[in-house]
Design a protein around this motif. Structure first.
Motif, short mmCIF file in Angstrom:
data_model
loop_
_atom_site.label_atom_id
_atom_site.label_comp_id
_atom_site.label_asym_id
_atom_site.label_seq_id
_atom_site.Cartn_x
_atom_site.Cartn_y
_atom_site.Cartn_z
N VAL A 109 0.83 -1.21 0.00
CA VAL A 109 0.00 0.00 0.00
C VAL A 109 0.87 1.26 0.00
O VAL A 109 0.62 2.20 -0.77
CB VAL A 109 -0.96 -0.01 1.21
CG1 VAL A 109 -1.60 1.36 1.40
CG2 VAL A 109 -2.03 -1.08 1.02
N ASN A 110 1.88 1.30 0.86
CA ASN A 110 2.65 2.53 1.00
C ASN A 110 3.59 2.80 -0.18
O ASN A 110 3.95 3.95 -0.43
CB ASN A 110 3.46 2.49 2.30
CG ASN A 110 2.60 2.75 3.52
OD1 ASN A 110 1.40 2.50 3.50
ND2 ASN A 110 3.20 3.25 4.58
N ILE A 111 3.98 1.74 -0.90
CA ILE A 111 4.90 1.94 -2.03
C ILE A 111 4.18 1.79 -3.37
O ILE A 111 4.10 2.74 -4.16
CB ILE A 111 6.10 0.98 -1.92
CG1 ILE A 111 6.91 1.29 -0.66
CG2 ILE A 111 6.98 1.11 -3.16
CD1 ILE A 111 8.03 0.35 -0.37
N ARG A 112 3.60 0.64 -3.64
CA ARG A 112 2.91 0.47 -4.91
C ARG A 112 1.68 1.37 -4.97
O ARG A 112 1.36 1.93 -6.03
CB ARG A 112 2.51 -0.99 -5.11
CG ARG A 112 1.82 -1.28 -6.45
CD ARG A 112 2.71 -0.90 -7.63
NE ARG A 112 3.94 -1.65 -7.64
CZ ARG A 112 4.08 -2.88 -8.13
NH1 ARG A 112 3.05 -3.51 -8.65
NH2 ARG A 112 5.26 -3.47 -8.12
N GLY A 113 1.01 1.52 -3.86
CA GLY A 113 -0.14 2.43 -3.83
C GLY A 113 0.25 3.86 -4.14
O GLY A 113 -0.41 4.55 -4.92
N ALA A 114 1.35 4.32 -3.54
CA ALA A 114 1.84 5.67 -3.82
C ALA A 114 2.25 5.80 -5.28
O ALA A 114 2.00 6.84 -5.92
CB ALA A 114 3.02 6.01 -2.91
N GLN A 115 2.86 4.76 -5.83
CA GLN A 115 3.24 4.77 -7.24
C GLN A 115 2.00 4.91 -8.13
O GLN A 115 2.01 5.67 -9.12
CB GLN A 115 3.99 3.47 -7.56
CG GLN A 115 4.59 3.43 -8.95
CD GLN A 115 5.39 2.15 -9.17
OE1 GLN A 115 5.08 1.10 -8.58
NE2 GLN A 115 6.42 2.23 -9.98
N ASN A 116 0.94 4.22 -7.78
CA ASN A 116 -0.30 4.33 -8.55
C ASN A 116 -0.89 5.74 -8.47
O ASN A 116 -1.38 6.27 -9.47
CB ASN A 116 -1.33 3.32 -8.04
CG ASN A 116 -1.02 1.89 -8.46
OD1 ASN A 116 -0.26 1.67 -9.39
ND2 ASN A 116 -1.61 0.93 -7.77
#
Length: 339
Positions: A109-116
Motif C-alpha cells: 500500500v505505502n509503495i505500490r499504492g503511492a506509485q499508482n
C-alpha cells in the motif's frame, strides 16, 4: 531545489479536489476546510479498510461532495477518480502498527499504492499533488538528537523493524513524487507530519493512541502508565493545524519541496498524562510498569526537536494550537461520543 512560480499555486476556490484516504482524521478535517474555502467539487476516496464512514458522514449529503469507494492498489480506479481533478491530497497509508501486524500488505500500500497515485496524477494532468509523509523519514533510535530539519538523514540503529519499515516506505513515496516531477513536471509538496491528534481520533497510531488509552484508563479509575520515567519528548500536531498545512501547500507557489508539519512545541509523556488528568480532574498517580519485549511502543521520542520554520518559508504555514488546548478539544469530542 524547490521551485517557486505563480504557476505552482492552486487556489481552492473554483477547483476540484480529490482526497485519497478521506475517511480519516486528517482527511475529514481537510475536507471540511476545502469546502469552507470554496472548493468547486470534492471527491472523498477510501476503501474503508481502516477509514470509517463515520468520519465523513456529515458530508454525505453535501452538494459539492462525492464519496467514492475505491482502492489505491487498483490503478484503473485511480485513473477514473483523478479525471478533471485539479488537486490531490494523498493520505492513504499503513502506519507503524500496521507494519508490525501486516508488513507485506503495508509495503504494498505505502509503495505500490503511492506509485499508482503518482501515475494517475501524471496521466490525468493533475495540477498539484500534496503527499502526506511523516517525521518517520528521519528514522528512529537513540542516535537521533538535535533539530530534525528537512535535510536530516535517516537513522535506524536500535529501532524496531516496524518503525523502520514505515519510515523507509515514506522516503520511497517522497522520491516517487520527486521523480515524476523531474521527468514529467508534476507539481507536488510533501508535508511531513508529526503525530496527528484531534477530534475524530482513531485507535491505529501508536503515539496518538497513547492519549486515548490514557484517557480510557483514567476514566476507568486506573492509574495511567508511563513509558520509562515520563521524561521522553514527543512530537504532536493538532489536526486542525494539519488541515491548514494541506491547504497552504496547495495554495503556495512552492513545488518539489518537503516541509515539517509539527506542533507549537514539544511535550513529554508525563505532560501528556498530566493534561489528561487535569481534564478529568483526577488525582491518580501515573505508574511505570516494565516494558513488554517486542511490543510496538511510542515511537517519536528522543532528545530532538522538529522545527517547522521551513514550512513558514515555503508554504506560509505555522501551527497555532497548543498541546494542552488540543488535548482538551480531543477529550471533549471523545466524551461526547459516550453520550
Amino acid at each position: 531545489m524547490p521551485t517557486h512560480t505563480p504557476n505552482n499555486r492552486l487556489a481552492i476556490r473554483g477547483h476540484r479536489f480529490l482526497i485519497i484516504g478521506a475517511a480519516s482524521l486528517v482527511g475529514s478535517h481537510t475536507a471540511d476546510l476545502l469546502l469552507a474555502e470554496g472548493a468547486k467539487e470534492l471527491v472523498l476516496l477510501d476503501n474503508f479498510a481502516f477509514g470509517a464512514m463515520q468520519a465523513i458522514a456529515h458530508l454525505q449529503d453535501h452538494p459539492k461532495v462525492r464519496i467514492l469507494k475505491a482502492d489505491i492498489m487498483q490503478l484503473h480506479e485511480l485513473l477514473d477518480a483523478t479525471q478533471q481533478i485539479d488537486g490531490v491530497l494523498h493520505l492513504a497509508a499503513y502506519m507503524t502498527l500496521g507494519f508490525d501486524q501486516s508488513p507485506w500488505a503495508a509495503l504494498d500500500v505505502n509503495i505500490r499504492g503511492a506509485q499508482n497515485v503518482v501515475e494517475a496524477c501524471r496521466r490525468n494532468g493533475v495540477k498539484k499533488l500534496v503527499f502526506a509523509s511523516s517525521n518517520a523519514v528521519y528514522g528512529y533510535g537513540n542516535g537521533i538528537k538535535g533539530e530534525l530539519t528537512e535535510t536530516t538523514p535517516f537513522h535506524s540503529e536500535g529501532a524496531p523493524p516496524a518503525a523502520i519499515l514505515y519510515g523507509a516506505s515514506k522516503i520511497i513515496g517522497e522520491q516517487l513524487c520527486r521523480q515524476v516531477h523531474q521527468k514529467h513536471g508534476l507539481n507536488y509538496v510533501v508535508v511531513r507530519y508529526s503525530t496527528v491528534y484531534g477530534e475524530r481520533q482513531h485507535y491505529r497510531a501508536a503515539n496518538a493512541l497513547y492519549i486515548m488509552s490514557t484517557y480510557d484508563q483514567v476514566r476507568a479509575g486506573k492509574a495511567p502508565t508511563l513509558p520509562g520515567d515520563g521524561s521522553e519528548t514527543k512530537h504532536f500536531v493538532y489536526v486542525g493545524d494539519v488541515a491548514r498545512a494541506n491547504i497552504a501547500a496547495f495554495q503556495s507557489d512552492a513545488s518539489d519541496v518537503a516541509v515539517n508539519v509539527s506542533g507549537v512545541d514539544t511535550v513529554t509523556t508525563r505532560e501528556i498524562v498530566q493534561h489528561v488528568l487535569d481534564y478529568c480532574d483526577s488525582k491518580l498517580v501515573p505508574i511505570s510498569p516494565p516494558e513488554e519485549p517486542g511490543k510496538v511502543r511510542l515511537t517519536s521520542g528522543g532528545a530532538f526537536s522538529i522545527p517547522h520554520a521551513l514550512a513558514g518559508q515555503e508554504i506560509q504555514w505555522q501551527p497555532s494550537v497548543s498541546m494542552q488546548e488540543g488535548v482538551k478539544r480531543l477529550l471533549q469530542w471523545r466524551q461526547a461520543q459516550d453520550h
